[in-house]
Design a protein around this motif. Structure first.
Motif, PDB file in Angstrom:
ATOM      1  N   UNK A 258       0.834  -1.211   0.000  1.00 11.00           N
ATOM      2  CA  UNK A 258       0.000   0.000   0.000  1.00 11.00           C
ATOM      3  C   UNK A 258       0.869   1.262   0.000  1.00 11.00           C
ATOM      4  N   UNK A 259       1.930   1.253   0.797  1.00 10.84           N
ATOM      5  CA  UNK A 259       2.797   2.436   0.893  1.00 10.84           C
ATOM      6  C   UNK A 259       3.436   2.776  -0.444  1.00 10.84           C
ATOM      7  N   UNK A 260       3.858   1.751  -1.177  1.00  5.62           N
ATOM      8  CA  UNK A 260       4.454   2.002  -2.506  1.00  5.62           C
ATOM      9  C   UNK A 260       3.416   2.658  -3.428  1.00  5.62           C
ATOM     10  N   UNK A 261       2.189   2.155  -3.371  1.00  5.08           N
ATOM     11  CA  UNK A 261       1.124   2.728  -4.213  1.00  5.08           C
ATOM     12  C   UNK A 261       0.829   4.170  -3.796  1.00  5.08           C
ATOM     13  N   UNK A 262       0.875   4.445  -2.484  1.00  9.01           N
ATOM     14  CA  UNK A 262       0.663   5.816  -2.009  1.00  9.01           C
ATOM     15  C   UNK A 262       1.786   6.731  -2.510  1.00  9.01           C
ATOM     16  N   UNK A 263       3.028   6.236  -2.445  1.00 10.80           N
ATOM     17  CA  UNK A 263       4.172   7.059  -2.868  1.00 10.80           C
ATOM     18  C   UNK A 263       4.034   7.423  -4.355  1.00 10.80           C
ATOM     19  N   UNK A 264       3.663   6.436  -5.172  1.00 13.30           N
ATOM     20  CA  UNK A 264       3.475   6.720  -6.601  1.00 13.30           C
ATOM     21  C   UNK A 264       2.340   7.717  -6.810  1.00 13.30           C
ATOM     22  N   UNK A 265       1.236   7.517  -6.094  1.00 11.03           N
ATOM     23  CA  UNK A 265       0.059   8.384  -6.293  1.00 11.03           C
ATOM     24  C   UNK A 265       0.390   9.834  -5.933  1.00 11.03           C
ATOM     25  N   UNK A 266       1.051  10.031  -4.795  1.00 11.05           N
ATOM     26  CA  UNK A 266       1.370  11.396  -4.355  1.00 11.05           C
ATOM     27  C   UNK A 266       2.354  12.042  -5.329  1.00 11.05           C
ATOM     28  N   UNK A 267       3.321  11.259  -5.792  1.00 10.39           N
ATOM     29  CA  UNK A 267       4.296  11.766  -6.762  1.00 10.39           C
ATOM     30  C   UNK A 267       3.632  12.101  -8.090  1.00 10.39           C
ATOM     31  N   UNK A 268       2.753  11.229  -8.563  1.00  2.00           N
ATOM     32  CA  UNK A 268       2.055  11.496  -9.831  1.00  2.00           C
ATOM     33  C   UNK A 268       1.217  12.764  -9.730  1.00  2.00           C
ATOM     34  N   UNK A 269       0.711  13.030  -8.524  1.00  2.00           N
ATOM     35  CA  UNK A 269      -0.109  14.239  -8.337  1.00  2.00           C
ATOM     36  C   UNK A 269       0.752  15.490  -8.190  1.00  2.00           C
ATOM     37  N   UNK A 270       2.072  15.322  -8.156  1.00  2.00           N
ATOM     38  CA  UNK A 270       2.943  16.503  -8.193  1.00  2.00           C
ATOM     39  C   UNK A 270       3.855  16.690  -6.991  1.00  2.00           C
ATOM     40  N   UNK A 271       3.677  15.861  -5.939  1.00  2.00           N
ATOM     41  CA  UNK A 271       4.481  16.077  -4.721  1.00  2.00           C
ATOM     42  C   UNK A 271       5.888  15.494  -4.877  1.00  2.00           C
ATOM     43  N   UNK A 272       6.822  16.068  -4.100  1.00  2.00           N
ATOM     44  CA  UNK A 272       8.120  15.428  -3.904  1.00  2.00           C
ATOM     45  C   UNK A 272       7.891  14.370  -2.828  1.00  2.00           C
TER      46      UNK A 272
ATOM     47  N   UNK B  96      -8.976   3.440   6.011  1.00  2.00           N
ATOM     48  CA  UNK B  96      -9.115   2.071   6.498  1.00  2.00           C
ATOM     49  C   UNK B  96      -9.393   1.141   5.331  1.00  2.00           C
ATOM     50  N   UNK B  97      -8.347   0.491   4.832  1.00  2.00           N
ATOM     51  CA  UNK B  97      -8.581  -0.443   3.731  1.00  2.00           C
ATOM     52  C   UNK B  97      -9.227  -1.724   4.252  1.00  2.00           C
ATOM     53  N   UNK B  98      -9.981  -2.379   3.363  1.00  2.00           N
ATOM     54  CA  UNK B  98     -10.440  -3.742   3.658  1.00  2.00           C
ATOM     55  C   UNK B  98      -9.271  -4.684   3.441  1.00  2.00           C
ATOM     56  N   UNK B  99      -9.536  -5.850   2.886  1.00  2.00           N
ATOM     57  CA  UNK B  99      -8.440  -6.808   2.693  1.00  2.00           C
ATOM     58  C   UNK B  99      -7.782  -6.517   1.349  1.00  2.00           C
ATOM     59  N   UNK B 100      -6.517  -6.149   1.427  1.00  2.00           N
ATOM     60  CA  UNK B 100      -5.806  -5.710   0.228  1.00  2.00           C
ATOM     61  C   UNK B 100      -4.819  -6.796  -0.185  1.00  2.00           C
ATOM     62  N   UNK B 101      -4.748  -7.019  -1.467  1.00  2.00           N
ATOM     63  CA  UNK B 101      -3.873  -8.051  -2.003  1.00  2.00           C
ATOM     64  C   UNK B 101      -2.418  -7.575  -1.967  1.00  2.00           C
ATOM     65  N   UNK B 102      -1.756  -7.706  -0.821  1.00  2.00           N
ATOM     66  CA  UNK B 102      -0.340  -7.307  -0.676  1.00  2.00           C
ATOM     67  C   UNK B 102       0.401  -8.444   0.044  1.00  2.00           C
TER      68      UNK B 102
END
Ligand SMILES: NC(=O)c1ccc[n+]([C@@H]2O[C@H](COP(=O)([O-])OP(=O)(O)OC[C@H]3O[C@@H](n4cnc5c(N)ncnc54)[C@H](O)[C@@H]3O)[C@@H](O)[C@H]2O)c1
Length: 384
Positions: free
Chosen positions: A151-165, A319-325
């Motif tokens: 999940x954290x990797x996906x968050x990092x990509x999402x925030x970066x794609x939206x423009x953040x460092x 609060x995610x449900x059951x995530x495939x990680x």
């Protein structure tokens, strides 16, 4: 498509097509007609650009007494654009001249005052910014703990794609570095930090590193967490303490260290990762310490969210449900997937990508009125 340009434009308009770039060339006497048709029929997307070739016609448009029909047509076209309040243009005086035209934002238009429009922030956008612009994170500095995978990797990509460092934080140095490299490859400013968020000195070093590198922290994504399973009567104090040290004490230390920076800035967005286990008791696996620690993350979020909002710091959790990680691919949990599926109205486990829009929303100014909230994304599982 080939054929008369106006016929093609009409076909495209009736099919509801829209374009980011429209290039106008040839047939100079009809430039105005093409241009008007494109603008009037919204063939140009909201942030689209019209490029017009030959707009200076080798500077012949400036010749005072020209009778040259193309030169006159272009002169008329350029004047028409300059006087059109709907758009702004830049003429690049290269070779025959290229004109770049785009719609002005509604804020700078007065042509609308004659129309029967309600002139408010809904119409003009908050500070003149449309809803998607308000979700941009350009210029923002973010970190994600547990950013090395899942999940954290996906968050990092999402925030970066939206423009953040993005600072990718993980106790596993190799994983953090790999994700930071992935971001860099996509053109996102990223660093990796190795830190164990259950250690207060590591947490402070993480915050200091980011502030000394980028001067601020606007978005703190406290996501690292662990899950162990045991029947409650057998849960060891060691399991309880390890779980709480990372999931609740670690998350609190991150909130506090990042929060201190944010309170000084007068602005910040903290997004903690809780779990559906904060609401329901997931079963049949037994995970007392995990469930309890995640319920604690929600209360931590609610308390900080109300305590700090008057100083510009919003605190929410997902609060995610059951995530495939990898977290659920342990020997104990793997066999339970079929069982879980029958409890999920959506009929599938969550993918990490199902959570990405939520973190961008909570990180952006579009969610500024939201604080202390637990955003549950579980395919409906907690409702059955
Ligand atoms: N996977 C799910 O089904 C699920 C569901 C609800 C909530 N969550 C929560 O989402 C978060 C991420 O879960 P995931 O599924 O991506 O997990 P994961 O195990 O796939 O990844 C977790 C990452 O965090 C890192 N990490 C663990 N402890 C750390 C520490 N003390 N300091 C720094 N980094 C640490 C790990 O090295 C790993 O890279 C966790 O808080 C978890 O409880 C997961």
């Amino acid at each position: 498509k080939t054929g008369p340009a106006m016929d093609t434009l009409k076909e495209l308009a009736s099919a509801g097509e829209q374009f980011d770039i429209v290039f106008i060339d040839a047939d100079k006497p009809n430039y105005i007609n093409y241009y008007n048709f494109i603008i009037d029929n919204n063939l140009l997307r909201l942030r689209g650009v019209i490029c017009v070739d030959n707009c200076l016609f080798k500077a012949k448009v400036y010749l005072k007494d020209t009778t040259y029909s193309n030169g006159l047509a272009l002169r008329e076209f350029n004047e028409f654009i300059s006087n059109d309040p709907r758009v702004e243009q830049v003429i690049v005086p290269l070779r025959d001249g290229i004109s770049l035209i785009r719609r002005v934002s509604v804020t700078s238009q007065n042509s609308f005052s004659q129309c029967n429009t309600t002139d408010d922030e809904v119409f003009r956008g908050v500070k003149g910014r449309s809803i998607l612009d308000r979700m941009h994170l350009d210029g923002k500095v973010a970190y994600v703990t547990g950013g090395g995978q899942g999940i954290g990797r996906a968050f990092a990509h999402a925030l970066g794609e939206a423009g953040a460092k993005v600072a990718v934080v993980d106790m596993d140095q190799g994983k953090a570095e790999t994700v930071a490299k992935e971001l860099h490859l996509k053109g996102i400013h990223a660093i990796s930090i190795t830190a164990d968020i259950s250690r207060s000195d590591d947490v402070q070093r993480m915050v200091d590193t980011i502030v000394s590198k980028w001067g601020a922290i606007h978005i703190a994504c406290n996501n690292a967490g662990i899950n162990m399973n045991s029947a409650s009567e057998e849960t060891s104090l060691e399991e309880w303490d390890r779980t709480f040290n990372v999931n609740l004490r670690g998350t609190f230390m991150c909130c506090q260290a990042a929060g201190r920076v944010m309170l000084q800035q007068g602005y910040g967005k903290i997004i903690n990762t809780a779990s559906m286990a904060s609401l329901i008791v997931p079963h049949p696996q037994k995970q007392l310490s995990y469930n309890t620690s995640k319920a604690g993350v929600v209360k931590l979020t609610q308390t900080l969210g109300t305590e700090w909002i008057d100083r510009g710091v919003r605190v929410n959790c997902i609060s995610p449900g059951i995530v495939d990680t990898p977290l659920i691919h342990s020997e104990d949990l793997r066999p339970l997937v079929q069982r879980w599926l029958s409890d999920i109205p959506a009929g599938r486990l969550a993918q990490v990508t199902d959570l990405q829009a939520a973190v961008v929303y909570l990180a952006s100014e579009a969610s500024d009125y939201m604080t202390g909230h637990n955003l549950v994304i579980e395919g409906g599982q907690s409702l059955w």
